[in-house]
Design an enzyme around this catalytic site. Structure first.
Site, PDB file in Angstrom:
ATOM      1  N   PHE A   1       0.816  -1.220   0.000  1.00  9.14           N
ATOM      2  CA  PHE A   1       0.000   0.000   0.000  1.00  9.14           C
ATOM      3  C   PHE A   1       0.846   1.265   0.000  1.00  9.14           C
ATOM      4  O   PHE A   1       0.383   2.333  -0.399  1.00  9.14           O
ATOM      5  CB  PHE A   1      -0.960   0.001   1.192  1.00  9.14           C
ATOM      6  CG  PHE A   1      -0.364   0.460   2.491  1.00  9.14           C
ATOM      7  CD1 PHE A   1      -0.472   1.789   2.894  1.00  9.14           C
ATOM      8  CD2 PHE A   1       0.291  -0.428   3.326  1.00  9.14           C
ATOM      9  CE1 PHE A   1       0.067   2.220   4.094  1.00  9.14           C
ATOM     10  CE2 PHE A   1       0.829  -0.007   4.525  1.00  9.14           C
ATOM     11  CZ  PHE A   1       0.730   1.314   4.920  1.00  9.14           C
ATOM     12  N   LYS A   2       2.100   1.160   0.429  1.00 10.75           N
ATOM     13  CA  LYS A   2       2.963   2.342   0.472  1.00 10.75           C
ATOM     14  C   LYS A   2       3.150   2.965  -0.922  1.00 10.75           C
ATOM     15  O   LYS A   2       3.412   4.155  -1.043  1.00 10.75           O
ATOM     16  CB  LYS A   2       4.328   1.976   1.057  1.00 10.75           C
ATOM     17  CG  LYS A   2       4.293   1.314   2.434  1.00 10.75           C
ATOM     18  CD  LYS A   2       3.858   2.266   3.517  1.00 10.75           C
ATOM     19  CE  LYS A   2       3.766   1.584   4.873  1.00 10.75           C
ATOM     20  NZ  LYS A   2       5.030   1.269   5.498  1.00 10.75           N
ATOM     21  N   ASP A   3       3.001   2.153  -1.982  1.00 10.13           N
ATOM     22  CA  ASP A   3       3.131   2.689  -3.340  1.00 10.13           C
ATOM     23  C   ASP A   3       2.094   3.759  -3.640  1.00 10.13           C
ATOM     24  O   ASP A   3       2.334   4.660  -4.447  1.00 10.13           O
ATOM     25  CB  ASP A   3       2.974   1.564  -4.376  1.00 10.13           C
ATOM     26  CG  ASP A   3       4.133   0.589  -4.389  1.00 10.13           C
ATOM     27  OD1 ASP A   3       5.282   1.037  -4.242  1.00 10.13           O
ATOM     28  OD2 ASP A   3       3.890  -0.623  -4.549  1.00 10.13           O
TER      29      ASP A   3
END
Length: 471
Positions: free
Chosen positions: A112-114
């Site tokens: 999810f950091k993307d």
């Protein structure tokens, strides 16, 4: 829109200044002076917008020092089907009656950091080019932030990345994603310690104002407001997909160790998004669950930070928690400083259990919490695979387990996916007896040559390494 420090520094800054700065000069975190409010007309206009356009609309409320046409172009460049796999960008699927899974892990590093880091990379390059400047990014990762940052920044003009991580504490896949990168502007630093030691180093370097200015140090951790702001967008996107009209409420369950992901949900709720409950799901490192249950925030030492099968949440000092406490205390910077600079520094804890404000955590701000263990993760992974033919990673399993404790009739419960299962293959094998699917582009990644240096848990050693590679 001006931004202030949670610790009361008198300066007010614009978005592009804090984009490149990270921590405030007094060690506080930046927040907007006020949260822009969304109304029924805005929600109606935004419902059905493509994700990139929704991102532009939300960011425009906070960013007034980038021309609108440029900001729209940056969002359009970032949120594409080519980068994130689908036109929806964050597709929602219903697992069972009232429980949904929002896919956030289709980006370049499968986490999810993307969602925020890809935008941050483009914002950095845009602003540095506009200023004719360079930036040295110093970060700390427990697994996914590092690879997302490095993939977003590799090859970017004017940017170097120095990413610290706890030596031996990430999964082999996570380590390989980061350490196999050979780009000259990417520097991996394995620290002898746990994630909190890495995070302390980042803060110590950022608080050395002379060093920070000389070497133009910035951050990509969720202490950077721009990254947290980008995450606000997928709460709106999830809400629109889970509801048919804007008079409905939705709850979100968020696996969280550093409080960044769920803090974005707090911001969305403060803006007026109809969020009923924000459920914080922790693993055995349950400092956040303990606070929301008892009012006691108790930082653990490295020796008391458990090494778990959801390692990205092996965190016992939630750096973003300060932003929420600032709002919880009515934005009283003096009182906040007494907690974080006084009681935490002196005793490693503070206790708000008898403070009238503590009741607001649930009553006014909608927070609930719960804890998941290794046995819970295995059971949830098996159950989700058997009943729905859906394979989830260990952190998402924590979120699902805790989410089910707070499901209410008529209120969709949206669980935010954390990563794809391949990043934590050993636990998937333990649960199901077979390896999870691996995208073709990551075949054999663990066998690639690695580019990493090992340093002690010491800010001076990290500063010396940065200086050596910048001079």
């Amino acid at each position: 829109m001006n931004y202030l420090s949670t610790r009361g520094h008198p300066d007010r800054k614009r978005f592009c200044d804090i984009l490149l700065e990270g921590l405030a000069p007094d060690g506080g975190l930046y927040l907007p002076e006020r949260y822009p409010q969304v109304d029924a007309d805005m929600l109606a206009r935004w419902r059905g917008l493509p994700y990139a356009e929704l991102a532009f609309e939300i960011l425009s409320l906070y960013v007034d020092d980038i021309p609108p046409a440029d900001l729209r172009a940056l969002c359009a460049k970032t949120y594409t089907a080519e980068v994130f796999g689908t036109d929806e960008i964050v597709p929602l699927r219903e697992l069972e009656d009232g429980v949904y899974l929002e896919a956030l892990s289709n980006g370049p590093t499968l986490a999810f950091k993307d969602m925020a880091m890809q935008l941050l990379g483009n914002l950095f390059e845009y602003e540095l080019t506009r200023r004719g400047a360079e930036l040295n990014i110093l970060g700390a990762t427990s697994g996914d932030t590092g690879s997302a940052a490095e993939y977003a920044m590799r090859g970017k003009k004017g940017v170097r990345v120095f990413m610290t991580s706890p030596d031996g504490r990430m999964s082999p896949f996570q380590q390989a994603q980061m350490f196999s990168l050979q780009d000259e502007n990417i520097h991996n630093i394995a620290i002898a310690g746990v994630f909190d030691d890495c995070q302390d180093i980042v803060k110590a370097v950022s608080n050395d104002l002379a060093f920070k200015r000389k070497y133009r140090i910035g951050t990509v951790n969720s202490i950077n407001w721009a990254r947290l702001l980008a995450q606000v967008v997928y709460y709106f996107a999830g809400y629109f997909q889970a509801t048919a009209s804007n008079d409905k409420q939705v709850s979100f369950a968020v696996p969280s160790g550093n409080f960044g992901n769920v803090c974005a949900g707090h911001v969305a709720r403060m803006m007026g998004l109809p969020i009923r409950t924000l459920v914080v799901a922790t693993n055995e490192n349950d400092v956040l669950d303990e606070f929301f249950r008892t009012g006691v925030y108790r930082v653990r030492a490295a020796a008391d930070t458990h090494e778990t099968s959801s390692p990205s949440m092996d965190i016992s000092k939630a750096s973003n928690f300060e932003r929420f406490v600032f709002d919880l205390l009515g934005r009283d910077a003096d009182k906040l400083r007494s907690l974080f600079e006084g009681q935490i520094a002196e005793t490693g804890r503070f206790d708000l259990s008898v403070d009238p404000a503590f009741a607001d955590a649930a009553g006014r701000f909608g927070f609930r919490s719960g804890r998941s263990t290794h046995a819970d993760r295995l059971a949830t992974i098996r159950d989700t695979d058997k009943r729905f033919a859906v394979l989830v990673d260990t952190h998402t399993a924590d979120g699902l387990k805790v989410a089910r404790e707070y499901v209410e009739a008529g209120v969709p419960m949206v669980v935010l996916e954390t990563a794809l299962p391949i990043k934590f293959a050993a636990t998937i094998v333990e649960a199901l007896g077979h390896e999870p699917d691996r995208p073709a582009r990551f075949e054999g990644i663990e066998k690639l040559p690695k580019r990493v240096v090992k340093l002690p848990s010491d800010a001076q050693a990290v500063k010396a390494y940065i200086a050596e590679n910048c001079d």
